[in-house]
Design a protein around this motif. Structure first.
Motif, PDB file in Angstrom:
ATOM      1  N   PHE A  74       6.814   1.433   6.905  1.00 30.20           N
ATOM      2  CA  PHE A  74       6.419   2.820   6.606  1.00 30.20           C
ATOM      3  C   PHE A  74       7.986   3.824   6.776  1.00 30.20           C
ATOM      4  CE2 PHE A  74       3.701   0.972  10.823  1.00 30.20           C
ATOM      5  CZ  PHE A  74       2.670   1.807   9.913  1.00 30.20           C
ATOM      6  N   THR A  75       8.796   3.310   5.871  1.00 28.54           N
ATOM      7  CA  THR A  75      10.054   4.201   5.063  1.00 28.54           C
ATOM      8  C   THR A  75       9.408   5.490   4.529  1.00 28.54           C
ATOM      9  OG1 THR A  75      11.111   2.067   5.014  1.00 28.54           O
ATOM     10  CG2 THR A  75      11.953   3.869   3.925  1.00 28.54           C
ATOM     11  N   GLU A  76       9.617   6.316   4.622  1.00 28.71           N
ATOM     12  CA  GLU A  76       9.912   7.957   3.800  1.00 28.71           C
ATOM     13  C   GLU A  76       7.882   8.154   3.611  1.00 28.71           C
ATOM     14  OE1 GLU A  76      12.212   8.577   0.896  1.00 28.71           O
ATOM     15  OE2 GLU A  76      12.253   6.453   0.590  1.00 28.71           O
ATOM     16  N   SER A  77       7.543   7.668   5.341  1.00 29.33           N
ATOM     17  CA  SER A  77       6.301   8.110   5.209  1.00 29.33           C
ATOM     18  C   SER A  77       6.020   9.410   6.462  1.00 29.33           C
ATOM     19  CB  SER A  77       5.591   6.644   6.522  1.00 29.33           C
ATOM     20  OG  SER A  77       5.729   7.081   7.630  1.00 29.33           O
ATOM     21  N   LEU A  78       5.263   9.618   6.155  1.00 25.76           N
ATOM     22  CA  LEU A  78       4.471  11.302   6.056  1.00 25.76           C
ATOM     23  C   LEU A  78       3.847  11.102   7.102  1.00 25.76           C
ATOM     24  CD1 LEU A  78       4.643  14.610   6.798  1.00 25.76           C
ATOM     25  CD2 LEU A  78       3.480  14.204   4.982  1.00 25.76           C
ATOM     26  N   GLN A  79       4.315  11.352   8.688  1.00 29.84           N
ATOM     27  CA  GLN A  79       2.851  11.059   9.928  1.00 29.84           C
ATOM     28  C   GLN A  79       2.669  12.340  10.622  1.00 29.84           C
ATOM     29  OE1 GLN A  79       2.944   7.585  11.804  1.00 29.84           O
ATOM     30  NE2 GLN A  79       4.582   6.531   9.999  1.00 29.84           N
ATOM     31  N   ASN A  80       1.170  13.017  10.616  1.00 26.27           N
ATOM     32  CA  ASN A  80       0.846  13.843  10.974  1.00 26.27           C
ATOM     33  C   ASN A  80      -0.120  14.000  11.823  1.00 26.27           C
ATOM     34  OD1 ASN A  80       2.771  15.402  10.266  1.00 26.27           O
ATOM     35  ND2 ASN A  80       1.764  16.197   8.354  1.00 26.27           N
ATOM     36  N   ASP A  81      -0.639  13.892  13.873  1.00 18.85           N
ATOM     37  CA  ASP A  81      -1.099  13.830  14.344  1.00 18.85           C
ATOM     38  C   ASP A  81      -1.828  12.732  13.552  1.00 18.85           C
ATOM     39  OD1 ASP A  81      -1.848  16.481  14.923  1.00 18.85           O
ATOM     40  OD2 ASP A  81      -2.093  17.180  12.823  1.00 18.85           O
ATOM     41  N   VAL A  82      -1.005  11.497  14.857  1.00 19.74           N
ATOM     42  CA  VAL A  82      -1.279  10.012  14.366  1.00 19.74           C
ATOM     43  C   VAL A  82      -0.992   9.986  15.820  1.00 19.74           C
ATOM     44  CG1 VAL A  82      -0.916   7.899  13.129  1.00 19.74           C
ATOM     45  CG2 VAL A  82      -0.556   9.786  12.039  1.00 19.74           C
TER      46      VAL A  82
ATOM     47  N   PHE B 255       0.322  10.012   6.446  1.00 22.46           N
ATOM     48  CA  PHE B 255      -1.331   9.843   7.701  1.00 22.46           C
ATOM     49  C   PHE B 255      -1.777  11.063   7.934  1.00 22.46           C
ATOM     50  CE2 PHE B 255       1.041   5.033   6.903  1.00 22.46           C
ATOM     51  CZ  PHE B 255       0.410   5.191   6.605  1.00 22.46           C
ATOM     52  N   ILE B 256      -2.974  11.579   7.902  1.00 25.19           N
ATOM     53  CA  ILE B 256      -2.908  12.638   8.493  1.00 25.19           C
ATOM     54  C   ILE B 256      -4.196  13.102   9.234  1.00 25.19           C
ATOM     55  CG2 ILE B 256      -3.638  15.351   8.447  1.00 25.19           C
ATOM     56  CD1 ILE B 256      -1.929  15.090   5.139  1.00 25.19           C
ATOM     57  N   ARG B 257      -4.283  12.842  10.759  1.00 28.55           N
ATOM     58  CA  ARG B 257      -5.334  13.026  11.512  1.00 28.55           C
ATOM     59  C   ARG B 257      -5.550  11.097  11.140  1.00 28.55           C
ATOM     60  NH1 ARG B 257      -6.710  17.772   9.250  1.00 28.55           N
ATOM     61  NH2 ARG B 257      -7.719  17.035   8.113  1.00 28.55           N
ATOM     62  N   CYS B 258      -4.779  10.354  12.042  1.00 21.76           N
ATOM     63  CA  CYS B 258      -5.223   9.607  11.636  1.00 21.76           C
ATOM     64  C   CYS B 258      -5.445   8.643  13.227  1.00 21.76           C
ATOM     65  CB  CYS B 258      -4.253   8.310  10.450  1.00 21.76           C
ATOM     66  SG  CYS B 258      -4.505   8.772   8.747  1.00 21.76           S
ATOM     67  N   GLU B 259      -5.979   7.135  13.247  1.00 20.37           N
ATOM     68  CA  GLU B 259      -5.778   6.941  14.717  1.00 20.37           C
ATOM     69  C   GLU B 259      -5.557   5.187  14.234  1.00 20.37           C
ATOM     70  OE1 GLU B 259      -8.644   6.385  18.535  1.00 20.37           O
ATOM     71  OE2 GLU B 259      -8.307   7.694  17.005  1.00 20.37           O
TER      72      GLU B 259
ATOM     73  N   LEU C 160       0.864  -0.632  -0.336  1.00 25.76           N
ATOM     74  CA  LEU C 160       0.142   0.081   0.062  1.00 25.76           C
ATOM     75  C   LEU C 160       1.098   1.286  -0.115  1.00 25.76           C
ATOM     76  CD1 LEU C 160      -2.211  -0.891   2.587  1.00 25.76           C
ATOM     77  CD2 LEU C 160      -2.688  -1.389   0.023  1.00 25.76           C
ATOM     78  N   GLU C 161       1.493   1.694  -1.325  1.00 28.90           N
ATOM     79  CA  GLU C 161       2.572   2.352  -0.990  1.00 28.90           C
ATOM     80  C   GLU C 161       1.690   3.762  -2.143  1.00 28.90           C
ATOM     81  OE1 GLU C 161       5.859   0.662  -2.849  1.00 28.90           O
ATOM     82  OE2 GLU C 161       5.985  -1.222  -0.966  1.00 28.90           O
ATOM     83  N   LYS C 162       2.993   5.310  -1.346  1.00 29.30           N
ATOM     84  CA  LYS C 162       2.123   6.224  -1.359  1.00 29.30           C
ATOM     85  C   LYS C 162       0.529   7.239  -1.667  1.00 29.30           C
ATOM     86  CE  LYS C 162       5.735   6.715  -4.955  1.00 29.30           C
ATOM     87  NZ  LYS C 162       6.835   7.417  -6.195  1.00 29.30           N
ATOM     88  N   ILE C 163       0.007   6.323  -0.393  1.00 26.62           N
ATOM     89  CA  ILE C 163      -1.428   6.368  -0.593  1.00 26.62           C
ATOM     90  C   ILE C 163      -1.577   7.416   0.884  1.00 26.62           C
ATOM     91  CG2 ILE C 163      -3.628   5.163   0.934  1.00 26.62           C
ATOM     92  CD1 ILE C 163      -1.954   3.461  -1.728  1.00 26.62           C
ATOM     93  N   THR C 164      -2.514   8.268   0.067  1.00 34.02           N
ATOM     94  CA  THR C 164      -2.529   8.998   1.721  1.00 34.02           C
ATOM     95  C   THR C 164      -4.297   8.569   2.454  1.00 34.02           C
ATOM     96  OG1 THR C 164      -1.596  11.035  -0.262  1.00 34.02           O
ATOM     97  CG2 THR C 164      -3.562  11.847   2.031  1.00 34.02           C
ATOM     98  N   PHE C 165      -3.871   8.578   3.217  1.00 34.37           N
ATOM     99  CA  PHE C 165      -5.127   8.857   4.602  1.00 34.37           C
ATOM    100  C   PHE C 165      -5.385   9.504   5.403  1.00 34.37           C
ATOM    101  CE2 PHE C 165      -2.465   4.428   4.033  1.00 34.37           C
ATOM    102  CZ  PHE C 165      -3.436   3.393   4.297  1.00 34.37           C
TER     103      PHE C 165
ATOM    104  N   LEU D 244       7.789  12.149  11.473  1.00 32.96           N
ATOM    105  CA  LEU D 244       6.412  12.579  12.661  1.00 32.96           C
ATOM    106  C   LEU D 244       6.466  13.607  13.309  1.00 32.96           C
ATOM    107  CD1 LEU D 244       7.152   9.483  11.822  1.00 32.96           C
ATOM    108  CD2 LEU D 244       6.880   8.846  13.513  1.00 32.96           C
ATOM    109  N   ASN D 245       5.084  14.191  13.059  1.00 27.27           N
ATOM    110  CA  ASN D 245       4.431  15.360  13.901  1.00 27.27           C
ATOM    111  C   ASN D 245       3.176  14.929  14.173  1.00 27.27           C
ATOM    112  OD1 ASN D 245       5.092  18.408  14.739  1.00 27.27           O
ATOM    113  ND2 ASN D 245       3.952  19.078  12.644  1.00 27.27           N
ATOM    114  N   ASN D 246       3.746  15.502  15.404  1.00 19.75           N
ATOM    115  CA  ASN D 246       1.981  15.471  16.427  1.00 19.75           C
ATOM    116  C   ASN D 246       1.604  13.566  16.259  1.00 19.75           C
ATOM    117  OD1 ASN D 246       2.071  17.909  17.551  1.00 19.75           O
ATOM    118  ND2 ASN D 246       0.165  18.479  16.382  1.00 19.75           N
ATOM    119  N   VAL D 247       2.800  12.721  17.434  1.00 22.25           N
ATOM    120  CA  VAL D 247       2.775  11.414  16.989  1.00 22.25           C
ATOM    121  C   VAL D 247       2.407  10.754  18.417  1.00 22.25           C
ATOM    122  CG1 VAL D 247       3.125   9.298  15.853  1.00 22.25           C
ATOM    123  CG2 VAL D 247       3.764  11.047  15.316  1.00 22.25           C
ATOM    124  N   LEU D 248       1.638   9.900  18.789  1.00 21.06           N
ATOM    125  CA  LEU D 248       1.508   9.003  20.425  1.00 21.06           C
ATOM    126  C   LEU D 248       1.241   7.547  19.625  1.00 21.06           C
ATOM    127  CD1 LEU D 248       1.076   9.379  23.084  1.00 21.06           C
ATOM    128  CD2 LEU D 248      -1.162   9.591  22.933  1.00 21.06           C
ATOM    129  N   PHE D 249       2.564   7.443  20.371  1.00 27.96           N
ATOM    130  CA  PHE D 249       2.293   5.570  20.748  1.00 27.96           C
ATOM    131  C   PHE D 249       2.134   5.384  21.991  1.00 27.96           C
ATOM    132  CE2 PHE D 249       5.575   6.796  16.955  1.00 27.96           C
ATOM    133  CZ  PHE D 249       5.469   5.606  16.431  1.00 27.96           C
TER     134      PHE D 249
END
Length: 216
Positions: free
Chosen positions: A108-116, A93-97, A68-73, A133-138
């Protein structure tokens, strides 16, 4: 901590589209699925590129060993899903949970994750290299044997995360709080751990990084 949650209002509309046979549905659609619930689907070894999922809930889905590559969630909720050994390289991944999900061996190589948010999820052996990764919680999640290389981390939070034997290279953890997470066996350099927030027990385990030993 100010992480934006997925926009849920459209999920409550009665006429929202429900999808169970995702593979068949993808053949009919060009490049986007929007305002839908994808539920109880099982797929292996699919390839999907340059596709958008907008305001979508994945529930009880298994998408295994897939590309599932170059996908926008965007505004996507993943609930009780299994994406084991699936590549999500170069995806956004933008505003995902992710809630109670299995992400073992995901790429998740080279992924962009904002608010995840990753909550009660297992991402052991996953690869987060070259990700931003920006604003990401594990939270209460398993990150054992994960691989991080040349990542850019901003406002990333680890809350009771299990990072046993995680490998971290050229990725600064400055100002990141690891104090209530499990980091035994972590592989990291002095430069990368410098400025991180740790507890006394963790400090003892990490002291070997400066080449000294504690005599009992």
């Amino acid at each position: 901590m100010n992480i934006k949650r997925p926009q849920k209002i459209l999920f409550e509309i009665n006429n929202i589209e429900k999808i169970s046979d995702l593979k068949k549905y993808l053949v009919q659609k060009n490049d986007k699925i929007e305002n839908s619930i994808i539920e109880d689907c099982y797929i292996e070894n699919i390839e999907l590129y340059d596709f958008d999922f907008i305001t979508v809930r994945f529930k009880n889905c298994q998408i295994l060993n897939s590309q599932l590559e170059k996908i926008t969630f965007r505004d996507v909720i993943f609930e009780n899903c299994n994406f084991s050994n699936t590549s999500m390289q170069n995806s956004s991944f933008i505003r995902c949970e992710f809630s109670n999900c299995k992400l073992s061996g995901c790429d998740f190589t080279e992924s962009l994750q904002n608010d995840v948010i990753y909550k009660d999820s297992n991402a052991a052996y996953s690869n987060f290299s070259l990700a931003r990764l920006n604003n990401v919680l594990f939270e209460d999640s398993i990150l054992r044997n994960t691989y991080w290389q040349e990542d850019i981390l901003k406002n990333v939070y680890f809350d009771k995360a299990d990072m046993l034997q995680a490998q971290i290279f050229k990725t600064s953890l400055k100002n990141i709080d690891l104090s209530n997470s499990f980091i035994d066996g972590i592989s990291i350099s002095i430069d990368d751990i410098k400025g991180a927030i740790i507890n006394e027990y963790q400090a003892i385990n990490l002291i070997s990084l400066i080449g000294v030993k504690i005599k009992s």
